[in-house]
Design a protein around this motif. Structure first.
Motif: not given
Length: 208
Positions: A157-166, A186-191
């Motif tokens: 989750x940490x690896x993917x979050x900055x790239x997915x959200x941005x 989108x739900x995962x990005x919010x969580x």
């Protein structure tokens, strides 16, 4: 004490988020990549590849470079955010390095060719945009019945979050119609974005 050498980029954000999540004390060193400080001799001694982020663990004087390697190293150092069981670790590793080898480079190349390249090449722009969107759809499909990417919250989750959200925000600004149905993503990005450590990990880099 961990020394973190980084800048405010998606890869750089992974390391600061990870350090906030695991609660290790760290000292932040800014690397101004716009000024080419990543190519300075002192930094190349830490990362011969001249890329951020990199860390030095002063407990052992161990250097670690490449964002995925940093996540694994820190998770193993403290015994958090990486499962013990081989099967579960394999799932976390699969999605972590899926990001490192796929999602990040594709979004990064689309950004370069669409925004920064001196010559706008439609083939390159479309190729990287299409692949970025395909990969976002892969993760959206995977997350349909999951809260986190690989079971419990992890380095995946940490690896993917900055790239997915941005990446979602970046692509939405130019091609909103192509990312409007990624509801699970989108739900995962919010969580993930609502986690205190994630917010702190992003905040410490905002002035860089």
């Amino acid at each position: 004490m961990i020394e973190l050498y980084t800048a405010n980029t998606p890869n750089g954000q992974k390391a600061s988020i990870m350090l906030e999540e695991i609660g290790l004390p760290y000292q932040l060193f800014t690397i101004n990549i716009a000024k080419g400080e990543q190519h300075a001799e002192a930094f190349l001694a830490i990362n011969p590849n001249g890329k951020i982020p990199a860390i030095v663990d002063r407990d052992s004087n161990q250097r670690v470079f490449e964002s995925g390697a940093i996540l694994v190293y820190l998770a193993e150092k403290v015994g958090k955010l990486l499962p013990v069981q081989v099967k579960d670790r394999a799932e976390v590793f699969s999605w972590t390095f899926w990001q490192v080898g796929g999602l990040g480079p594709m979004i990064g190349q689309w950004g370069h060719f669409s925004q920064s390249a001196p010559e706008k090449l439609p083939y390159a722009i479309n190729r990287y945009l299409d692949e970025s969107i395909r990969l976002l759809n892969v993760l959206d499909c995977h997350l349909q019945d999951k809260t986190f990417i690989a079971g419990d919250y992890s380095i995946a989750d940490i690896a993917n979050y900055p790239w997915v959200s941005g990446g979602l925000s970046f692509i939405r600004n130019a091609h909103a119609d192509r990312v409007e149905n990624l509801t699970a993503l989108e739900r995962w990005v919010k969580i993930v974005g609502e986690r205190t450590a994630v917010a702190k990990g992003l905040e410490v880099l905002k002035s860089l």
